[in-house]
Motif scaffolding. Structure first.
Motif, mmCIF file in Angstrom:
data_model
loop_
_atom_site.group_PDB
_atom_site.id
_atom_site.type_symbol
_atom_site.label_atom_id
_atom_site.label_comp_id
_atom_site.label_asym_id
_atom_site.label_seq_id
_atom_site.Cartn_x
_atom_site.Cartn_y
_atom_site.Cartn_z
ATOM 1 N N MET A 193 0.721 -1.205 -0.056
ATOM 2 C CA MET A 193 -0.061 0.247 0.178
ATOM 3 C C MET A 193 0.920 1.301 0.080
ATOM 4 O O MET A 193 1.817 1.388 0.768
ATOM 5 N N ARG A 194 0.516 2.192 -0.737
ATOM 6 C CA ARG A 194 1.288 3.389 -0.845
ATOM 7 C C ARG A 194 0.353 4.737 -0.573
ATOM 8 O O ARG A 194 -0.819 4.587 -0.576
ATOM 9 N N GLY A 195 1.006 5.642 0.055
ATOM 10 C CA GLY A 195 0.298 6.655 0.380
ATOM 11 C C GLY A 195 0.874 8.256 0.285
ATOM 12 O O GLY A 195 2.379 7.935 0.232
ATOM 13 N N TYR A 196 0.096 9.268 0.124
ATOM 14 C CA TYR A 196 1.152 10.319 0.034
ATOM 15 C C TYR A 196 0.031 11.511 0.739
ATOM 16 O O TYR A 196 -1.359 11.455 0.750
ATOM 17 N N GLY B 118 14.631 2.852 12.889
ATOM 18 C CA GLY B 118 13.655 3.317 14.296
ATOM 19 C C GLY B 118 12.451 3.965 13.586
ATOM 20 O O GLY B 118 12.100 3.771 12.404
ATOM 21 N N GLY B 119 11.978 4.808 14.193
ATOM 22 C CA GLY B 119 10.564 5.609 13.968
ATOM 23 C C GLY B 119 9.726 5.034 13.217
ATOM 24 O O GLY B 119 9.203 3.575 13.566
ATOM 25 N N ASP B 120 9.280 5.425 12.166
ATOM 26 C CA ASP B 120 8.295 5.088 11.358
ATOM 27 C C ASP B 120 8.839 3.609 10.780
ATOM 28 O O ASP B 120 7.659 2.803 10.364
ATOM 29 N N LYS B 121 10.127 3.263 10.604
ATOM 30 C CA LYS B 121 10.299 1.756 9.801
ATOM 31 C C LYS B 121 9.923 0.824 11.192
ATOM 32 O O LYS B 121 9.375 -0.044 10.815
ATOM 33 N N ASP B 122 10.219 1.192 12.442
ATOM 34 C CA ASP B 122 9.808 0.227 13.402
ATOM 35 C C ASP B 122 8.252 0.165 13.511
ATOM 36 O O ASP B 122 7.950 -0.918 13.953
ATOM 37 N N GLU C 103 5.434 10.688 2.059
ATOM 38 C CA GLU C 103 4.957 9.634 0.790
ATOM 39 C C GLU C 103 5.519 8.317 1.744
ATOM 40 O O GLU C 103 6.511 8.271 2.287
ATOM 41 N N TYR C 104 4.665 7.466 1.751
ATOM 42 C CA TYR C 104 5.224 6.187 2.437
ATOM 43 C C TYR C 104 4.539 5.011 1.662
ATOM 44 O O TYR C 104 3.625 5.006 0.628
ATOM 45 N N GLU C 105 5.310 3.743 2.170
ATOM 46 C CA GLU C 105 4.912 2.433 1.623
ATOM 47 C C GLU C 105 4.522 1.521 2.782
ATOM 48 O O GLU C 105 5.490 1.766 3.822
ATOM 49 N N VAL D 257 7.660 0.326 5.180
ATOM 50 C CA VAL D 257 8.803 -0.126 4.202
ATOM 51 C C VAL D 257 9.585 1.224 3.953
ATOM 52 O O VAL D 257 10.844 1.285 3.808
ATOM 53 N N LEU D 258 8.855 2.418 3.567
ATOM 54 C CA LEU D 258 9.501 3.551 2.970
ATOM 55 C C LEU D 258 8.573 4.683 3.932
ATOM 56 O O LEU D 258 7.337 4.666 3.786
ATOM 57 N N TYR D 259 9.322 5.445 4.143
ATOM 58 C CA TYR D 259 8.659 6.721 4.792
ATOM 59 C C TYR D 259 9.482 7.989 4.591
ATOM 60 O O TYR D 259 10.709 8.231 4.993
#
Length: 159
Positions: free
Chosen positions: A1-4, A90-94, A121-123, A98-100
């Motif tokens: 899932m991708r988002g923006y 860390g942070g959003d990865k934890d 932008e995130y995955e 997958v991508l932040y």
């Protein structure tokens, strides 16, 4: 899932003035001075503020979730006034992202003001869809408001 996600903040400072701060390590220094209790403490792990620089952010005590994150500056475009950084640890990865990627863009409005466009932008794995709601531009919005106000006051006092 991708988002923006994206949010525009009007800042009453010329675009060139705020970009000089955003594109450099001065931004981290100002955040440590003005927003340490909200965003956290920023330290340079490696680099000079340019592309490839790694920053460590230690979140304030009591912040829910991970206690820190490391992000790498992946883009600085002086012509378009764009700066991007990706969380690498860390942070959003934890949390499961997958991508932040955080993006700051300064858009000239007129001679004395600009728009600070904050975007994320995130995955994330489709199974973790409920965590996607934690993606937010809010820290970047706060940054734009506080740094903009600080620079406006600084300019006013020096005139």
């Amino acid at each position: 899932m991708r988002g923006y996600l994206s949010h525009d903040t009007v800042v009453e400072v010329p675009a060139a003035v705020i970009w000089d701060v955003y594109r450099s390590l001065e931004l981290g220094r100002l955040l440590n001075e003005l927003l340490q209790d909200v965003i956290g403490k920023i330290e340079v792990v490696q680099g000079d503020g340019g592309v490839g620089t790694i920053l460590n952010v230690t979140f304030p005590p009591g912040t829910p979730g991970p206690s820190y994150m490391k992000e790498m500056i992946t883009k600085i475009d002086d012509e378009m006034r764009v700066k991007e950084a990706e969380v690498i640890e860390g942070g959003d990865k934890d949390l499961g992202f997958v991508l932040y990627r955080r993006r700051l863009q300064i858009i000239e409005k007129d001679a004395e003001s600009c728009i600070s466009r904050s975007s994320v932008e995130y995955e994330i794995d489709d199974k973790l869809e409920d965590i996607a709601s934690q993606a937010s531009t809010k820290p970047l919005e706060i940054l734009a408001e506080v740094v903009g106000k600080y620079l406006k006051e600084k300019r006013s006092s020096s005139n």
